[in-house]
Design a protein around this motif. Structure first.
Motif, short mmCIF file in Angstrom:
data_model
loop_
_atom_site.label_atom_id
_atom_site.label_comp_id
_atom_site.label_asym_id
_atom_site.label_seq_id
_atom_site.Cartn_x
_atom_site.Cartn_y
_atom_site.Cartn_z
N MET A 1 -8.05 2.94 6.89
CA MET A 1 -6.73 2.42 7.24
C MET A 1 -6.03 3.45 8.12
N GLU A 2 -6.21 3.32 9.41
CA GLU A 2 -5.74 4.36 10.32
C GLU A 2 -4.23 4.51 10.33
N MET A 3 -3.51 3.40 10.25
CA MET A 3 -2.05 3.45 10.33
C MET A 3 -1.47 4.19 9.12
N ALA A 4 -1.93 3.86 7.93
CA ALA A 4 -1.41 4.50 6.72
C ALA A 4 -1.79 5.98 6.66
N ALA A 5 -3.03 6.29 7.01
CA ALA A 5 -3.47 7.69 7.01
C ALA A 5 -2.69 8.50 8.03
N LYS A 6 -2.46 7.91 9.20
CA LYS A 6 -1.71 8.60 10.25
C LYS A 6 -0.28 8.86 9.82
N MET B 1 -4.62 -3.35 1.27
CA MET B 1 -3.25 -3.78 1.59
C MET B 1 -2.53 -2.65 2.33
N GLU B 2 -2.81 -2.56 3.62
CA GLU B 2 -2.30 -1.41 4.37
C GLU B 2 -0.78 -1.40 4.47
N ASN B 3 -0.16 -2.55 4.65
CA ASN B 3 1.30 -2.59 4.75
C ASN B 3 1.95 -2.08 3.47
N ALA B 4 1.37 -2.43 2.33
CA ALA B 4 1.92 -1.97 1.05
C ALA B 4 1.73 -0.46 0.91
N ASN C 1 0.47 -5.55 -10.79
CA ASN C 1 0.04 -6.96 -10.85
C ASN C 1 0.00 -7.58 -9.46
N SER C 2 0.99 -7.22 -8.64
CA SER C 2 1.04 -7.76 -7.29
C SER C 2 -0.11 -7.23 -6.43
N VAL C 3 -0.49 -5.99 -6.67
CA VAL C 3 -1.65 -5.44 -5.96
C VAL C 3 -2.90 -6.22 -6.34
N ARG C 4 -3.06 -6.46 -7.64
CA ARG C 4 -4.25 -7.21 -8.08
C ARG C 4 -4.29 -8.60 -7.46
N GLU C 5 -3.11 -9.18 -7.28
CA GLU C 5 -3.02 -10.54 -6.71
C GLU C 5 -2.91 -10.52 -5.19
N ARG C 6 -2.92 -9.32 -4.61
CA ARG C 6 -2.74 -9.15 -3.16
C ARG C 6 -1.46 -9.83 -2.67
N PHE C 7 -0.39 -9.62 -3.43
CA PHE C 7 0.90 -10.25 -3.14
C PHE C 7 1.84 -9.18 -2.58
N ASP C 8 1.88 -9.09 -1.25
CA ASP C 8 2.64 -8.02 -0.60
C ASP C 8 4.11 -8.02 -0.99
N GLU C 9 4.69 -9.19 -1.06
CA GLU C 9 6.13 -9.27 -1.35
C GLU C 9 6.45 -8.67 -2.71
N GLY C 10 5.58 -8.93 -3.68
CA GLY C 10 5.80 -8.38 -5.02
C GLY C 10 5.67 -6.86 -5.03
N VAL C 11 4.68 -6.35 -4.31
CA VAL C 11 4.50 -4.89 -4.22
C VAL C 11 5.73 -4.25 -3.58
N ASN C 12 6.19 -4.85 -2.50
CA ASN C 12 7.33 -4.28 -1.78
C ASN C 12 8.60 -4.31 -2.62
N LYS C 13 8.77 -5.38 -3.40
CA LYS C 13 9.94 -5.45 -4.28
C LYS C 13 9.88 -4.35 -5.33
N ALA C 14 8.70 -4.15 -5.90
CA ALA C 14 8.53 -3.10 -6.91
C ALA C 14 8.80 -1.72 -6.32
#
Length: 298
Positions: free
Chosen positions: A113-118, A67-70, A15-28
């Motif tokens: 997404m170069e950082m995540a792929a790397k 959402m590269e950070n997620a 749900n957080s991914v759908r809402e682009r809510f990084d904090e929710g993704v990270n908590k999950a």
């Protein structure tokens, strides 16, 4: 079946991914990591693998949403799980995690997404060296698949010829390949040559000549090591991969790549290249095993 808490965290993640809510993704991801580590420490492998799949799918979904950070956090979560499962010597969980790095990294690469792929490729590279040194061939093959899939995805998005992330994938595969020869892990060595050949095909399709040249060099390095160890099927696959690059790059007017592959091919002793039915069948069996592992992990 997921526990109520786990089910809640999986839903929160998506749900957080759908809402682009990084904090929710990270908590999950954080909660799922704790749950997964608990399963690993209790040696509940089926439950641990389901948690790995959940983290992987959230990571892939995050990558598709930009959402590269997620996506990075999902890779880091899986890295923590891998450390625990390696300590517990849980082979199937290890394999599942390693393939998950490849899945997230491939999705990230497609989104440029170069950082995540790397990060995914780098973690796989380190893990592959460790697995090969410990003679863990199944885990090594999982690493090989992951690196190859990321590498093919990088080539497919028409990155500049020659990208840093492509170089990382090729370099990691080459280094692991030399270790597999040293450790007499012939199936893994063949697997590396197969994946490098597939990466070369993807690069040739996009006319990435320098990438193809680098791949040919890596195949030659691995090939010379397996030749030293008299690994018949791996020698044959190295020669076959280089011959394919010679032919296909020439057809696409990638003349420098064709010449580089031809020179690499000529470095082998023809008497060591045994093109018989047994070796061909062995290579095809390894190819099918790798294909099945990847399909099962997606």
């Amino acid at each position: 079946m997921f526990s109520k808490k786990e089910d809640k965290m999986v839903n929160l993640g998506f749900n957080s991914v759908r809402e682009r809510f990084d904090e929710g993704v990270n908590k999950a991801l954080s909660c799922l990591t704790e749950i997964g580590i608990g399963y690993v420490n209790e040696r509940k492998e089926p439950e641990a693998e389901k948690t790995v799949v959940s983290i992987k799918e959230i990571g892939k979904a995050a990558a598709r949403q930009g959402m590269e950070n997620a996506a990075v956090n999902a890779i880091q979560a899986l890295e923590k799980l891998l450390q625990c499962s390696m300590e517990q010597n849980m082979q199937e969980t290890n394999v599942r995690v390693l393939l998950s790095f490849g899945a997230i990294g491939k999705t990230a690469a497609k989104q440029q997404m170069e950082m995540a792929a790397k990060l995914a490729a780098s973690v796989l590279g380190r893990s592959g060296n460790t697995a090969a040194l410990l003679n863990k061939e199944r885990e090594t093959i999982a690493v090989i698949i992951g690196l190859g899939e990321i590498g093919k995805a990088i080539a497919g998005v028409k990155v500049p010829d020659f990208s840093e992330n492509a170089a990382i994938c090729i370099s990691c595969l080459g280094d692991i390949g030399k270790l597999t020869a040293q450790k007499n892990l012939e199936e893994a060595a063949v697997g590396i040559e197969l994946m490098l050949q597939e990466m070369a095909a993807a690069a040739m399709k996009e006319n990435l000549q320098n990438t193809v040249i680098n791949i040919a060099s890596s195949i030659e390095e691995v090939g010379k090591k397996v030749e030293d160890e008299n690994m018949e099927s791996a020698i044959l696959q190295a020669a076959s991969a280089l011959q394919t690059i010679v032919s296909n790059s020439g057809n696409r007017y990638l003349n420098d790549a064709s010449i580089a592959a031809k020179i690499a091919l000529e470095s082998f002793n023809e008497l060591d290249i045994i093109n018989d039915e047994a070796n061909i069948k062995k290579i095809e069996a390894i190819r099918e095993t790798m294909r099945a592992l990847w399909v099962d992990s997606k």
